[in-house]
Scaffold this active site. Structure first.
Site, mmCIF file in Angstrom:
data_model
loop_
_atom_site.group_PDB
_atom_site.id
_atom_site.type_symbol
_atom_site.label_atom_id
_atom_site.label_comp_id
_atom_site.label_asym_id
_atom_site.label_seq_id
_atom_site.Cartn_x
_atom_site.Cartn_y
_atom_site.Cartn_z
ATOM 1 C CG HIS A 27 -1.803 -1.203 1.323
ATOM 2 N ND1 HIS A 27 -1.343 -2.443 1.705
ATOM 3 C CD2 HIS A 27 -3.131 -1.348 1.082
ATOM 4 C CE1 HIS A 27 -2.347 -3.307 1.694
ATOM 5 N NE2 HIS A 27 -3.446 -2.666 1.319
ATOM 6 C CG HIS A 67 -3.328 0.413 4.903
ATOM 7 N ND1 HIS A 67 -4.046 0.873 5.976
ATOM 8 C CD2 HIS A 67 -3.294 1.448 4.015
ATOM 9 C CE1 HIS A 67 -4.436 2.124 5.745
ATOM 10 N NE2 HIS A 67 -3.980 2.495 4.560
ATOM 11 C CG LEU A 118 -8.264 0.082 8.623
ATOM 12 C CD1 LEU A 118 -9.134 0.514 7.445
ATOM 13 C CD2 LEU A 118 -6.921 0.799 8.569
ATOM 14 N N GLY A 158 -9.927 5.447 7.410
ATOM 15 C CA GLY A 158 -10.494 4.179 7.875
ATOM 16 C C GLY A 158 -10.495 4.094 9.393
ATOM 17 C CB ILE A 189 -8.441 8.746 -1.021
ATOM 18 C CG1 ILE A 189 -8.544 9.969 -1.941
ATOM 19 C CG2 ILE A 189 -8.360 7.461 -1.856
ATOM 20 C CD1 ILE A 189 -9.604 9.903 -3.016
ATOM 21 C CG HIS A 262 -5.784 1.999 -0.513
ATOM 22 N ND1 HIS A 262 -5.698 2.377 0.797
ATOM 23 C CD2 HIS A 262 -6.024 0.652 -0.506
ATOM 24 C CE1 HIS A 262 -5.881 1.311 1.574
ATOM 25 N NE2 HIS A 262 -6.085 0.262 0.804
ATOM 26 C CB SER A 384 -23.320 -8.103 36.727
ATOM 27 O OG SER A 384 -24.480 -7.341 36.932
ATOM 28 C CD GLU A 411 -19.655 -4.123 25.703
ATOM 29 O OE1 GLU A 411 -19.714 -3.418 24.665
ATOM 30 O OE2 GLU A 411 -20.556 -4.127 26.561
ATOM 31 C CG PHE A 437 -22.645 -8.252 26.106
ATOM 32 C CD1 PHE A 437 -23.554 -8.444 25.075
ATOM 33 C CD2 PHE A 437 -23.140 -7.941 27.368
ATOM 34 C CE1 PHE A 437 -24.929 -8.335 25.293
ATOM 35 C CE2 PHE A 437 -24.508 -7.830 27.596
ATOM 36 C CZ PHE A 437 -25.403 -8.034 26.562
ATOM 37 C CG HIS A 473 -28.760 -10.419 28.222
ATOM 38 N ND1 HIS A 473 -29.395 -9.836 27.146
ATOM 39 C CD2 HIS A 473 -28.353 -9.405 29.023
ATOM 40 C CE1 HIS A 473 -29.390 -8.524 27.306
ATOM 41 N NE2 HIS A 473 -28.754 -8.232 28.425
HETATM 42 C C1 LIG Z 1 -11.279 -3.365 10.273
HETATM 43 C C2 LIG Z 1 -10.777 -3.304 8.869
HETATM 44 N N1 LIG Z 1 -11.656 -3.285 7.850
HETATM 45 C C3 LIG Z 1 -11.212 -3.268 6.579
HETATM 46 C C4 LIG Z 1 -9.888 -3.282 6.287
HETATM 47 C C5 LIG Z 1 -9.408 -3.339 4.855
HETATM 48 N N2 LIG Z 1 -8.804 -2.040 4.479
HETATM 49 C C6 LIG Z 1 -7.483 -1.862 4.532
HETATM 50 S S1 LIG Z 1 -7.035 -0.299 4.150
HETATM 51 C C7 LIG Z 1 -8.637 0.153 3.874
HETATM 52 C C8 LIG Z 1 -8.975 1.556 3.460
HETATM 53 C C9 LIG Z 1 -8.352 2.502 4.413
HETATM 54 O O1 LIG Z 1 -8.548 3.807 4.070
HETATM 55 P P1 LIG Z 1 -7.650 4.910 4.770
HETATM 56 O O2 LIG Z 1 -7.581 4.645 6.215
HETATM 57 O O3 LIG Z 1 -8.187 6.209 4.353
HETATM 58 O O4 LIG Z 1 -6.216 4.653 4.205
HETATM 59 P P2 LIG Z 1 -5.607 5.249 2.863
HETATM 60 O O5 LIG Z 1 -6.377 4.660 1.721
HETATM 61 O O6 LIG Z 1 -5.784 6.706 2.932
HETATM 62 O O7 LIG Z 1 -4.202 4.783 2.870
HETATM 63 C C10 LIG Z 1 -9.490 -0.927 4.088
HETATM 64 C C11 LIG Z 1 -10.953 -0.871 3.930
HETATM 65 C C12 LIG Z 1 -9.006 -3.301 7.391
HETATM 66 N N3 LIG Z 1 -7.697 -3.340 7.224
HETATM 67 N N4 LIG Z 1 -9.473 -3.285 8.652
HETATM 68 MG MG LIG Z 2 -7.550 7.779 3.333
#
Ligand SMILES: Cc1ncc(C[n+]2csc(CCOP(=O)(O)OP(=O)(O)O)c2C)c(N)n1
Ligand SMILES: [Mg+2]
Length: 661
Positions: A27, A67, A118, A158, A189, A262, A384, A411, A437, A473
């Site tokens: 990436h 990433h 993320l 993200g 983006i 990306h 609890s 949680e 949960f 529950h």
């Molecule tokens: C919880 C989660 N859902 C989905 C993904 C898959 N994923 C990796 S990067 C990304 C997009 C991220 O966008 P952003 O944070 O804006 O990063 P940029 O494209 O700007 O580098 C996704 C959906 C992930 N890594 N984690």
């Molecule tokens: Mg982005």
């Protein structure tokens, strides 16, 4: 930006693009866009020492947008961390390399947390920042700020979209974590295109509402503005800070500003175009001018002085406060826990029936003084889950001395925060909620397992024994989920003795998280229960003959049921052995001889009993055996009605064994 700074920033971009091109995977967007803020932070603000990556008072830095791992690897390489070499960068994403696809804690030097899901990194950073305040309150003395560091997390759109950060930042604002600083790589983006399609709120205002100081940098290439924002963030010690840095994804490449930058290699042609745009002095892949290395070496040397100064400070501190230095060593010594708790007092048990959640409460309140760095709480369910440490105070914005945490009803953030506390070091974190949960915690629990963090979970209301609250529950499939999770131990104790064993295993674990799954309803103290529970399974009620006619295996509340069924079967001339199996995971860690001694292969008539979904018990009952278990969700009624309704009676269990003959 002077020439050497420009080269130093662009070195991060070039190395990232080249490594991703070579791997044909990765990436580039984030590293290219966020290189200036990362450079500025690491070069001029972050307190770190590449030669002492584990130094206790270093600032923590978490790349939440995992990433963008090449950003981190490039930084680690350029600053000379653990001699992460150019060859290591060339091995990006290859089997066994030091540069895996996403940053892995414990694998590559200088990585503070495993990230990729993320938002997780930002939420774990909240836990790190909490740990810092806690330890500072405990250890600092006038003139001796031995714990005094910032926690930074960097991530993109993200991370801010994911709910986990809303949970965690809401708490961070409430707790006034003034040394938490978030860098938001706002390129607007994500994979599917512009954030306009799914993310239009005003993030700054949201963060302001959480109680953060919010700062903004209009141009993500403006080192001076980034530096000023970071200093401004550091200056406000009463509120966490959130810096939105407006960037262009894939900066410098022809794909700049588009989703195409990306998550796929730029490709040779685009990378060359980028190098030209950046006025990079060479086209050769992985080329970094010597003057850039020399410049980074100089920075690293300067940084080293800070850790050296801290070492001196700590030496003087230890001389003036030897008892605190001793305490410091004890709090940072996970290996020493067994020695502190393995005494008669720890293993005491009551005579009367008791819910195992109450056995757990008695234990927590017994060893809270043996282990004064126990730091935990519940997601608004402490009354609890019985996880409150009496007399130990409440951790809050105004009082960092309390040991009880109040996570609020969050949680997922709770599980991320306990990861962060464990990653920070110095404290023993625990988190509690209803077993059902744990679904809300799972992704962060999974990260604890991946990272090898010995976090402790107290998960109560462990079955249809919940009763009146009904199917929403009553956990049924959660145990199967956790038993399927590698490097995780799920304990479902049958009585107080086994609850002691569960907590003992949890506290003495060094690299494996543990869940103590406890009952709401009272359970009898079983005469045969013992510390053998630490082996995961053991014979709790032996047969008369050496080789029994059949074996009953159970966990938790169903062990007493199995023992009663054994009595009925004896009247019918069937000689049964009862095996209590509170922890499948630990049993699997035993040697073959022990496993054979508990569950001899020759005895194929086996019945397992558990008031949860039976998935997984077939491993122990085999093709000829049977599992008495839940087949559906539970129902709303007093538990005394539900157990017989779903077949959990001694008669039904005895019948299941008889049916095998
Ligand atoms: C919880 C989660 N859902 C989905 C993904 C898959 N994923 C990796 S990067 C990304 C997009 C991220 O966008 P952003 O944070 O804006 O990063 P940029 O494209 O700007 O580098 C996704 C959906 C992930 N890594 N984690
Ligand atoms: Mg982005």
């Amino acid at each position: 930006m002077n020439d050497i700074e420009k080269l130093s920033v662009n070195a991060i971009r070039v190395l990232s693009a080249d490594a991703i091109d070579k791997a044909k995977s990765g990436h580039p967007g984030l590293p290219l866009g966020a290189a200036p803020m990362a450079y500025e932070l690491w070069a001029h603000h972050l307190k770190h020492d590449p030669k002492a990556p584990k130094w206790a008072d270093r600032d923590r830095f978490v790349l939440s947008g995992g990433h963008g791992s090449m950003l981190l690897y490039s930084l680690l390489h350029l600053f000379g961390y653990g001699d992460l070499s150019l060859n290591d960068l060339k091995e990006f994403r290859q089997f066994g390399s030091l540069t895996p696809g996403h940053p892995e804690y414990g694998h590559t030097v200088g990585i503070e947390a495993t990230t990729g899901p993320l938002g997780a990194g930002m939420a774990m950073a909240v836990g790190m920042a909490m740990a810092e305040t806690k330890l500072a309150a405990e250890f600092n003395r006038p003139g001796f700020p031995v714990v005094d560091h910032f926690t930074y997390a960097l991530g993109g759109d993200g991370c801010l979209m994911e709910g986990i950060t809303s949970e965690a930042f809401s708490l961070a604002g409430t707790l006034g974590l003034g040394k938490l600083i978030i860098l938001y790589d706002s390129n607007r983006i994500t994979i599917e295109g512009s954030t306009d399609i799914a993310f239009t709120e005003n993030v700054q205002k949201r963060m302001e509402a959480y109680g953060f100081q919010t700062l903004e940098v209009e141009d993500g290439n403006d080192l001076e503005a980034i530096g000023k924002a970071i200093e401004c963030a550091k200056a406000d010690l009463t509120r966490p800070s959130f810096i939105t840095v407006h960037t262009l994804i894939g900066y410098g490449s022809p794909k700049m500003g588009t989703a195409a930058a990306h998550g796929e290699p730029l490709g040779a042609e685009n990378t060359l175009a980028m190098k030209k745009f950046l006025e990079w002095p060479s086209e050769e892949p992985f080329f970094v001018p010597e003057e850039v290395y020399a410049y980074y070496r100089g920075l690293a040397e300067e940084l080293g002085k800070k850790s050296a100064a801290w070492n001196e400070l700590f030496k003087a501190y230890a001389a003036q406060y030897p008892e605190l230095a001793e305490k410091w060593a004890a709090w940072h010594d996970r290996k020493g826990i067994a020695g502190k708790i393995d005494n008669e007092a720890f293993w005491e048990i009551p005579e009367k029936p008791q819910a195992t959640r109450d056995s757990s409460r008695a234990l927590i309140n017994r060893f809270k003084d043996m282990l004064p760095n126990l730091f935990g709480g519940a997601a608004d369910l402490a009354p609890s889950t019985r996880t409150y440490m009496e007399g130990k105070g409440d951790y809050s914005k105004d009082d960092r001395s309390g040991m009880n945490l109040h996570f609020g009803i969050r949680e997922l953030a709770m599980a991320a925060i306990t990861n962060g506390i464990a990653l920070h070091g110095g404290l023993i974190p625990y988190a509690a909620t209803f077993f059902v949960f744990s679904d809300y915690m799972k992704p962060m629990t999974r990260l604890a397992s991946i990272m090898g963090l010995p976090v402790i979970y107290v998960l109560t209301h462990d079955s249809i024994g919940v009763g009146e609250d009904g199917p929403t529950h009553e956990p049924v499939e959660q145990a199967a989920m956790f038993r399927a999770l590698p490097n995780f131990r799920l304990f479902r104790p049958a009585d107080a003795m086994e609850t002691n064993a569960a907590w003992f295993a949890a506290l003495t674990s060094e690299k494996t998280p543990t869940a103590v799954v406890a009952s709401r309803q009272a359970l009898p103290q079983l005469p045969g229960s013992s510390r053998e529970a630490l082996k995961g399974a053991y014979v709790i009620d032996p047969s008369e003959k050496d080789v029994p006619d059949a074996i009953l295996i159970a966990s938790g509340s169903e062990v007493s049921l199995a023992i009663e069924a054994k009595g009925l079967l004896k009247e019918k001339g069937i000689d049964v052995r009862v095996v209590s199996m509170p922890c499948m995971d630990l049993f699997e860690e035993q040697d073959e001889a022990y496993k054979e001694a508990v569950l001899p292969k020759a005895v194929t008539k086996r019945v397992a009993v558990e008031a949860l979904i039976g998935f997984g018990w077939e491993r122990y009952t085999g093709l000829e055996g049977k599992v008495v278990s839940m087949k559906s969700f539970g129902a709303s009624a007093p538990y005394s009605k539900l157990f017989p309704y779903f077949g959990f009676t001694k008669e039904n269990v005895a019948q299941a064994v008889e049916d095998l003959f």
